[in-house]
Design a protein around this motif. Structure first.
Motif, mmCIF file in Angstrom:
data_model
loop_
_atom_site.group_PDB
_atom_site.id
_atom_site.type_symbol
_atom_site.label_atom_id
_atom_site.label_comp_id
_atom_site.label_asym_id
_atom_site.label_seq_id
_atom_site.Cartn_x
_atom_site.Cartn_y
_atom_site.Cartn_z
ATOM 1 N N LEU A 1 0.736 -1.193 0.125
ATOM 2 C CA LEU A 1 -0.067 -0.019 0.154
ATOM 3 C C LEU A 1 0.835 1.307 0.018
ATOM 4 C CD1 LEU A 1 -2.959 -0.999 2.498
ATOM 5 C CD2 LEU A 1 -2.783 -0.854 -0.019
ATOM 6 N N PRO A 2 0.410 2.149 -0.922
ATOM 7 C CA PRO A 2 1.333 3.292 -0.694
ATOM 8 C C PRO A 2 1.000 4.318 0.262
ATOM 9 C CG PRO A 2 -0.535 3.590 -2.544
ATOM 10 C CD PRO A 2 -0.469 2.251 -1.830
ATOM 11 N N MET A 3 1.597 5.559 0.402
ATOM 12 C CA MET A 3 1.495 6.609 0.982
ATOM 13 C C MET A 3 0.841 7.723 0.215
ATOM 14 S SD MET A 3 1.286 8.574 3.975
ATOM 15 C CE MET A 3 1.690 10.267 4.794
ATOM 16 N N ILE A 4 -0.139 8.261 0.179
ATOM 17 C CA ILE A 4 -0.856 9.231 -0.326
ATOM 18 C C ILE A 4 -0.974 10.533 0.250
ATOM 19 C CG2 ILE A 4 -2.733 9.675 -2.034
ATOM 20 C CD1 ILE A 4 -3.508 6.871 -1.924
ATOM 21 N N LEU A 5 -0.285 11.608 -0.499
ATOM 22 C CA LEU A 5 -0.704 13.077 -0.143
ATOM 23 C C LEU A 5 -1.287 13.729 -1.197
ATOM 24 C CD1 LEU A 5 2.777 13.542 1.688
ATOM 25 C CD2 LEU A 5 0.726 13.435 2.831
ATOM 26 N N PRO A 6 -2.177 14.642 -0.870
ATOM 27 C CA PRO A 6 -2.784 15.692 -1.991
ATOM 28 C C PRO A 6 -1.975 16.567 -2.385
ATOM 29 C CG PRO A 6 -3.784 15.928 0.398
ATOM 30 C CD PRO A 6 -2.748 15.024 0.520
ATOM 31 N N HIS A 7 -2.285 17.160 -3.506
ATOM 32 C CA HIS A 7 -1.417 18.448 -4.034
ATOM 33 C C HIS A 7 -1.274 19.533 -3.294
ATOM 34 C CE1 HIS A 7 -0.894 21.845 -6.420
ATOM 35 N NE2 HIS A 7 0.031 21.213 -7.253
ATOM 36 N N ASP A 8 -2.550 20.020 -2.733
ATOM 37 C CA ASP A 8 -2.434 21.389 -1.855
ATOM 38 C C ASP A 8 -1.544 21.175 -0.538
ATOM 39 O OD1 ASP A 8 -4.046 22.345 -3.679
ATOM 40 O OD2 ASP A 8 -5.793 22.080 -2.262
ATOM 41 N N GLU A 9 -1.493 19.974 0.182
ATOM 42 C CA GLU A 9 -0.674 19.668 1.244
ATOM 43 C C GLU A 9 0.641 19.656 0.672
ATOM 44 O OE1 GLU A 9 -0.220 16.788 4.948
ATOM 45 O OE2 GLU A 9 -1.887 16.103 3.480
ATOM 46 N N TRP A 10 0.941 19.104 -0.184
ATOM 47 C CA TRP A 10 2.348 18.676 -0.745
ATOM 48 C C TRP A 10 2.691 20.239 -1.028
ATOM 49 C CZ3 TRP A 10 5.980 15.772 -0.316
ATOM 50 C CH2 TRP A 10 7.463 15.759 -1.243
ATOM 51 N N ALA A 11 2.140 20.816 -1.678
ATOM 52 C CA ALA A 11 2.544 22.409 -1.844
ATOM 53 C C ALA A 11 3.383 23.036 -0.880
ATOM 54 C CB ALA A 11 1.589 23.193 -2.683
ATOM 55 N N GLY A 12 2.676 22.997 0.264
ATOM 56 C CA GLY A 12 3.116 23.278 1.374
ATOM 57 C C GLY A 12 4.377 22.696 1.882
ATOM 58 N N ILE A 13 4.514 21.539 1.858
ATOM 59 C CA ILE A 13 5.639 20.811 2.206
ATOM 60 C C ILE A 13 6.800 21.198 1.260
ATOM 61 C CG2 ILE A 13 6.991 18.676 2.182
ATOM 62 C CD1 ILE A 13 4.189 17.439 3.027
ATOM 63 N N GLU A 14 6.780 21.269 0.090
ATOM 64 C CA GLU A 14 7.646 21.548 -1.211
ATOM 65 C C GLU A 14 8.209 22.759 -0.712
ATOM 66 O OE1 GLU A 14 7.948 21.086 -5.786
ATOM 67 O OE2 GLU A 14 6.075 21.988 -4.767
ATOM 68 N N ALA A 15 7.379 23.958 -0.508
ATOM 69 C CA ALA A 15 7.950 25.242 -0.024
ATOM 70 C C ALA A 15 8.729 25.401 1.036
ATOM 71 C CB ALA A 15 6.464 26.140 -0.102
ATOM 72 N N ALA A 16 8.389 24.516 2.045
ATOM 73 C CA ALA A 16 9.140 24.346 3.216
ATOM 74 C C ALA A 16 10.494 23.746 2.972
ATOM 75 C CB ALA A 16 8.335 23.673 4.497
ATOM 76 N N VAL A 17 10.480 22.601 2.161
ATOM 77 C CA VAL A 17 11.858 22.022 2.198
ATOM 78 C C VAL A 17 12.798 22.894 1.209
ATOM 79 C CG1 VAL A 17 12.638 20.019 0.930
ATOM 80 C CG2 VAL A 17 10.846 19.577 2.135
ATOM 81 N N ILE A 18 12.157 23.687 0.171
ATOM 82 C CA ILE A 18 12.969 24.374 -0.660
ATOM 83 C C ILE A 18 13.815 25.416 0.208
ATOM 84 C CG2 ILE A 18 12.863 26.167 -2.462
ATOM 85 C CD1 ILE A 18 10.956 24.369 -4.114
ATOM 86 N N GLN A 19 12.849 25.903 1.225
ATOM 87 C CA GLN A 19 13.301 26.983 2.058
ATOM 88 C C GLN A 19 14.380 26.535 2.715
ATOM 89 O OE1 GLN A 19 11.589 27.870 5.811
ATOM 90 N NE2 GLN A 19 11.480 30.246 5.216
ATOM 91 N N ARG A 20 14.351 25.360 3.298
ATOM 92 C CA ARG A 20 15.190 24.743 4.500
ATOM 93 C C ARG A 20 16.443 24.397 3.702
ATOM 94 N NH1 ARG A 20 13.727 22.874 9.616
ATOM 95 N NH2 ARG A 20 15.258 21.555 10.569
#
Length: 850
Positions: A81-100
């Motif tokens: 079974l995969p781990m699923i994340l929706p686009h909107d939630e991922w967008a916040g994670i992506e921005a935070a990872v780029i900043q970090r």
């Protein structure tokens, strides 16, 4: 039906559930997957789970847990079974990872540069200069486009309120991206329709971007320094992946990435530094290296300036990086940023360096090197987890609430004695995600998970992989997830706002001047491993065939009907170490009849041969397969998935036999091994380019077969003239050819003609000599004579034999000729090793002057 699927799913009142909301209803982004599972027959998921396990096993996906008995062959743990994340939630994670990632890069450059953050007291000097990961020889190294951190990973955990927290930064040589790519490869075959329906983003584009960015910086390195030569527009810089070797826990991933990206996988001994530049030592001469993707720890990279006892690095590598002649990804000294002691200082550093608040908070962290922080940690010990502040301490985290009595007192004393060596973090109850467990009533269970996200640098900023490595707690202690404690994994699905685009692998314009028709990056080490892979594959085949022939005698032919060929077969088994030589001396027991003595001897021989089939502790098939697997493990990046499947199926069929074998089981194992080896031989013949590497592999096969056939024929020629020759033709895989040609019982003249002089028979002596001499001729065009003259003379002597007068049983001259061919082939093998696999003599001169 959905309610039935979720009936036994465990509730998580104290932690966040990735699949279900607070009212125990499926979250929107999980609904499609759950509806699909609910409407399937129960047997479908069982078959999917078995398919995933089979693919992982047959593909040879491994992770080396040092305390595990399976060692290098421990299969990677992937849940269906995969781990699923929706686009909107991922967008916040992506921005935070780029900043970090941007923050960490700026901090790394400052620490090894102007050190303004120390000067402004935003970082305690003791935290940097007292850290074992701070490498003073790396101070002042300049970086292309201001990038020192080319590849970054971060471990995330979700708190009970649903918020993501940063737990740890991975900045030295982040691992796991290759496993994430492999996970997607396996799971995409399991749920192909759901991947499309859920608009799951593809991963290939991230690796394209990573390699293209490194290539762009590599071109800058190419023209740097007095010896630099600018690359042509279409010419690619040489990027290599530096590995600690096959015993590293993530070696599979390193080989997988090297194969996927088309990079040479090198060890420290494959590289050298000359005139401030890094060179790859190949059989074609030295080739300049422009970029090194490293998986070797910082201080092991250079025994000259960093760690003098390192056998994994390259002497002078630090100086080459200091001169700007090679790009090292990540920059030497980057392990400093992995210290959990930095986490508490990041909010202030982010505002200072980036002018904005930290988008994703870190788990509350205290560095015990500050007196006030130490006292706070001791006060709140029951609610904290204590970790080493530097990876060099090599100790597992300690949960404060697990400490009682004298153990608690001793631990506090240890903290006070060396406070700067420890950090404390607040306990976060990890979120749980669904896993498929066939033993559960509905199949659906739950485990604690953590998420590792990856980012790579480009000249225009950082790019985040649209996915990651979801790590799953599989042990009884779900408070911490670590692969070295047997953790599992999941594929990570990130939904796109629109249909996900498919990215191809690495596109660039290639001109006619850039065409390559040989393996230009073949190092001496790789050539040697290919040579020995060929030899070990042939040894496995020879051993399996000899065991099968001998056991057939034991099982199907009574002692009275074996004739003169039985002692010959037993002598061959003894020669090749399958039977202890003392067994032959036990053929006659005191006071026993000849018949009972023969039965007793048969029992001893059978027991020895059964051991030789499955036991790695004695000379036999299992041990030969282990050596073959070891050779192949050094060449993972060069073998196809299909080739690995054949190899793994063969090895596992033998290693799985942990009981006394029956006759049928033994013969099945030998038949399967022979079939698998024939399949692998087919890959070598039809699935490999006829480049220099293939020629060394072919040389190994031909020389090994030549030695086996010459020994077998020498023993056979010592038989009586009326001996049965079926066994010899079976051993030489030539029985079908003989019967098709002669339709009669085997006789010496046609058998010897077939096994000695028939150049169309792939098992004949002449065929092996031709193959060896042709390969050596091709190699000698570039490397000069290879010492093949003796074999050529012996071939001529063999061809000059007259069938009517020379091909008969007991021919002393023929036996002597076979013996001389056997010795010459062994000498040829030694000559090849000296000339090509060790940097001595003329070969060394060629490398130095290339």
């Amino acid at each position: 039906m959905l309610n039935q699927l979720l009936a036994d799913y465990p509730a998580s009142p104290d932690s966040f559930d990735e699949m279900l909301d607070a009212s125990s209803q499926p979250r929107a982004h999980w609904r499609t997957l759950l509806d699909s599972l609910a409407h399937e027959a129960p047997d479908v998921m069982r078959k999917r789970t078995e398919s995933v396990r089979r693919q992982v096993r047959e593909n040879g996906v491994t992770y080396n847990v040092y305390t595990d008995d399976k060692g290098m062959q421990r299969p990677w743990d992937l849940n269906v079974l995969p781990m699923i994340l929706p686009h909107d939630e991922w967008a916040g994670i992506e921005a935070a990872v780029i900043q970090r990632a941007t923050l960490m890069n700026r901090l790394l450059i400052d620490v090894y540069g102007e050190q303004k953050m120390l000067e402004e007291r935003l970082l305690p000097p003791a935290l940097i200069h007292g850290h074992a990961g701070f490498l003073r020889p790396c101070h002042g190294i300049r970086h292309k486009d201001g990038i020192a951190l080319h590849f970054y990973a971060i471990d995330l955990a979700r708190a009970p309120n649903g918020r993501w927290w940063a737990v740890a930064d991975r900045t030295q040589a982040p691992s796991g991206a290759g496993y994430a790519l492999e996970n997607r490869s396996v799971i995409s075959r399991t749920f192909p329709d759901l991947l499309r329906d859920l608009k799951v983003q593809h991963l290939a584009g991230f690796f394209d971007t990573m390699r293209d960015s490194l290539a762009q910086w590599g071109r800058q390195c190419a023209a740097n320094g007095s010896g630099g030569v600018p690359l042509r527009n279409s010419e690619e810089p040489l990027i290599v992946l530096l590995t600690p070797g096959p015993y590293n826990e993530t070696y599979y991933e390193q080989a997988y990435l090297a194969r996927y990206l088309g990079l040479p996988l090198v060890e420290g001994s494959d590289l050298t530094v000359r005139n401030g530049m890094v060179w790859h030592k190949t059989l074609s001469g030295m080739q300049r290296v422009h970029v090194i993707m490293r998986r070797v720890d910082d201080d092991y990279c250079d025994p000259l300036e960093l760690r003098t006892d390192s056998a994994l690095g390259v002497a002078g590598l630090t100086d080459a990086a200091r001169r700007g002649n090679v790009l090292i990804a990540n920059s030497l000294g980057s392990s400093l940023l992995e210290s959990g002691a930095l986490l508490g200082f990041l909010p202030a550093l982010c505002k200072r360096l980036l002018g904005e608040p930290l988008k994703m908070p870190s788990v509350a962290t205290w560095w015990c090197g500050e007196p006030a922080a130490l006292e706070e940690v001791i006060k709140r010990l029951d609610h904290l987890i204590i970790k080493p502040s530097v990876p060099q301490l090599r100790q597992f985290p300690v949960f404060g609430k697990d400490l009682t009595g004298n153990a608690r007192t001793a631990f506090i004393d240890m903290l006070r004695a060396n406070p700067k060596n420890y950090v404390a973090q607040e306990l976060v109850r990890l979120s749980q995600a669904p896993v498929w467990k066939p033993g559960a009533a509905s199949g659906l269970s739950a485990r604690a998970i953590g998420l590792r996200v990856y980012a790579c640098a480009t000249p225009k900023g950082y790019v985040v992989m649209p996915g990651g490595l979801t790590r799953v707690a599989t042990g009884s202690d779900s408070r911490i997830i670590t692969m070295q404690r047997g953790g599992g994994s999941k594929d990570t699905w990130i939904q796109a706002s629109t249909q996900a685009e498919v990215h191809g692998l690495l596109k660039r314009t290639i001109t006619s001047q850039d065409l390559i028709r040989d393996d230009t990056h073949l190092s001496s080490r790789v050539a040697e491993n290919l040579f020995w892979f060929g030899r070990n594959a042939e040894r496995c085949d020879n051993t399996a065939r000899l065991l099968r022939v001998t056991l057939n005698f034991l099982f199907n032919v009574g002692p009275a009907n074996r004739g003169d060929e039985w002692p010959t077969v037993v002598a061959l088994c003894t020669w090749f170490g399958l039977i202890d030589s003392r067994e032959q001396a036990q053929s006659q027991g005191q006071g026993q009849s000849a018949e009972s003595a023969a039965i007793l001897n048969d029992a001893r021989i059978e027991a020895a041969l059964m051991q030789a089939v499955v036991s790695p502790d004695v000379s036999g098939l299992a041990r030969q397969q282990q050596q073959l697997y070891s050779s192949a493990s050094q060449l993972r990046e060069r073998f196809s998935v299909d080739n690995w499947r054949a190899l793994n199926q063969m090895v596992q069929s033998v290693s799985g036999a942990d009981h006394q074998l029956s006759q049928s089981e033994a013969m099945t194992i030998l038949d399967d091994a022979t079939t698998a080896l024939m399949t692998m031989s087919g890959f070598a013949l039809d699935g490999m380019t006829r480049d220099l590497g293939w020629r060394f592999l072919s040389l190994g096969r031909r020389l090994e077969r030549l030695q086996f056939q010459t020994v077998s024929l020498q023993h056979a020629l010592g038989m009586q003239a009326n001996g049965n020759l079926d066994w010899l033709l079976e051993l030489s895989d030539s029985i079908i050819t003989y019967r098709a040609r002669y339709r009669a019982q085997p006789e010496w003249l046609p058998v010897l003609d077939l096994l000695l002089l028939d150049e169309s028979n792939t098992r004949s002596i002449l065929f092996q000599l031709d193959g060896v001499l042709k390969s050596l001729k091709k190699i000698s065009l570039n490397y000069g004579p290879c010492g093949e003259e003796q074999l050529r003379l012996l071939k001529n002597e063999l061809v000059a034999l007259t069938p009517d007068t020379d091909l008969y049983c007991g021919n002393v001259h023929l036996i002597d000729l076979l013996y001389r061919i056997q010795i010459a082939s062994a000498q040829m093998s030694e000559h090849i090793s000296v000339q090509f696999f060790s940097y001595t003599g003329n070969h060394q001169t060629r490398i130095q002057t290339a």
